[in-house]
Design a protein around this motif. Structure first.
Motif, mmCIF file in Angstrom:
data_model
loop_
_atom_site.group_PDB
_atom_site.id
_atom_site.type_symbol
_atom_site.label_atom_id
_atom_site.label_comp_id
_atom_site.label_asym_id
_atom_site.label_seq_id
_atom_site.Cartn_x
_atom_site.Cartn_y
_atom_site.Cartn_z
ATOM 1 N N LEU A 65 0.788 -1.128 -0.005
ATOM 2 C CA LEU A 65 0.168 -0.002 0.253
ATOM 3 C C LEU A 65 1.298 1.193 -0.064
ATOM 4 O O LEU A 65 0.359 2.660 -1.197
ATOM 5 N N GLY A 66 1.774 1.362 0.339
ATOM 6 C CA GLY A 66 3.081 2.443 0.715
ATOM 7 C C GLY A 66 3.368 2.381 -0.485
ATOM 8 O O GLY A 66 3.018 4.144 -0.773
ATOM 9 N N MET A 67 3.560 1.787 -1.464
ATOM 10 C CA MET A 67 3.911 2.408 -2.769
ATOM 11 C C MET A 67 3.185 2.374 -3.510
ATOM 12 O O MET A 67 3.404 3.335 -4.338
ATOM 13 N N PHE A 68 2.056 2.432 -3.016
ATOM 14 C CA PHE A 68 1.002 2.725 -4.098
ATOM 15 C C PHE A 68 0.441 4.364 -3.779
ATOM 16 O O PHE A 68 0.914 5.608 -4.980
ATOM 17 N N ILE A 69 0.942 5.087 -2.381
ATOM 18 C CA ILE A 69 0.370 5.682 -1.582
ATOM 19 C C ILE A 69 1.677 6.666 -2.429
ATOM 20 O O ILE A 69 1.821 8.258 -2.979
ATOM 21 N N LEU A 70 2.900 6.166 -2.448
ATOM 22 C CA LEU A 70 3.879 7.317 -1.965
ATOM 23 C C LEU A 70 4.720 7.807 -3.770
ATOM 24 O O LEU A 70 4.966 8.136 -4.185
ATOM 25 N N GLU A 71 3.320 6.540 -4.554
ATOM 26 C CA GLU A 71 3.593 7.020 -6.167
ATOM 27 C C GLU A 71 3.443 7.962 -6.982
ATOM 28 O O GLU A 71 3.433 9.066 -7.547
ATOM 29 N N ASP A 72 2.679 9.167 -5.797
ATOM 30 C CA ASP A 72 2.402 10.256 -5.921
ATOM 31 C C ASP A 72 2.892 11.037 -5.399
ATOM 32 O O ASP A 72 3.364 11.609 -4.192
ATOM 33 N N PRO A 73 4.354 12.870 -6.458
ATOM 34 C CA PRO A 73 5.025 13.138 -6.505
ATOM 35 C C PRO A 73 4.624 13.939 -4.386
ATOM 36 O O PRO A 73 5.467 14.035 -3.584
ATOM 37 N N ASN A 74 2.961 14.482 -4.815
ATOM 38 C CA ASN A 74 2.997 15.466 -3.501
ATOM 39 C C ASN A 74 2.923 14.604 -2.015
ATOM 40 O O ASN A 74 3.625 14.934 -1.032
ATOM 41 N N VAL A 75 2.932 13.633 -1.998
ATOM 42 C CA VAL A 75 2.568 12.962 -0.913
ATOM 43 C C VAL A 75 4.499 12.617 -0.253
ATOM 44 O O VAL A 75 4.502 12.230 0.942
ATOM 45 N N LYS A 76 5.748 12.603 -0.739
ATOM 46 C CA LYS A 76 6.828 12.002 -0.821
ATOM 47 C C LYS A 76 7.030 13.501 0.270
ATOM 48 O O LYS A 76 8.374 13.422 1.447
ATOM 49 N N SER A 77 6.809 14.829 -0.161
ATOM 50 C CA SER A 77 6.764 15.930 0.870
ATOM 51 C C SER A 77 6.136 15.503 2.258
ATOM 52 O O SER A 77 6.436 16.671 3.338
ATOM 53 N N ASP A 78 4.739 15.196 2.480
ATOM 54 C CA ASP A 78 4.751 15.161 3.968
ATOM 55 C C ASP A 78 5.324 14.047 4.528
ATOM 56 O O ASP A 78 4.889 13.169 6.035
#
Length: 185
Positions: A65-78
């Motif tokens: 699940l983490g891999m899918f969530i982290l595909e969004d580049p905006n999430v990396k900053s969070d």
């Protein structure tokens, strides 16, 4: 089916043929589903013996699940902020522990365990799901960060003392001494 059959970790699950009949689907669909469950670590196939329920705590679902969530580049900053929120909550929860023996043992062995100390403190939370989520965030955080800021030896001792005292305000203040844009360890 697991619940209605009363199956537990280590129990053998029905054969592909039986699952196909009970679920009213083709054997190829059952086979594919079983393969997916095995990849996630939810079941274990033993040649010549059958398929058994695995330890649900050790599955790969959170990492997947983490891999899918982290595909969004905006999430990396969070990631860092979310990790810090979890760490502070875990610190607060550890302060509430009635049995402080494990914390006292960590304090006695702080010199020998300095590199993994924060991980060991986090593991005392006893909320396995929260700990696994933190582990995933920690691993992704380490991948996206160039350097780490760690608390010094005196700060680690002070953090452990505050945890043993059950003083969450003091423990959080010590935790926040580090550069808030970097991870503790």
């Amino acid at each position: 089916m697991i619940s209605s059959d009363g199956l537990k970790q280590g129990d053998k699950i029905p054969s592909e043929r039986e699952l196909s009949e009970r679920l009213k689907v083709g054997r190829s669909s059952v086979r594919e589903a079983l393969r997916s469950l095995e990849l996630l670590g939810l079941i274990e196939t033993r040649r010549g013996e059958g398929t058994f329920l695995g330890d649900f705590r050790n599955n790969q679902l959170i990492k997947l699940l983490g891999m899918f969530i982290l595909e969004d580049p905006n999430v990396k900053s969070d990631i860092t902020k979310t990790k810090e929120i979890l760490e502070k909550d875990i610190i607060r929860n550890i302060c509430l522990l009635e049995d402080k023996e494990e914390l006292q043992n960590l304090r006695k062995n702080v010199i020998h365990e300095s590199e993994t100390l924060f991980d060991k403190i986090m593991a005392l939370e006893r909320n396995y799901l929260l700990y696994r989520i933190w582990e995933v965030l920690k691993s992704y955080s380490a991948e996206i960060m160039d350097n780490k800021v760690q608390l010094g030896q005196n700060d680690i001792m002070s953090l452990l003392d505050a945890l043993i005292e059950g003083n969450s305000d003091k423990a959080i203040a010590i935790y926040e001494k580090k550069d808030s844009s970097h991870s503790l360890i």
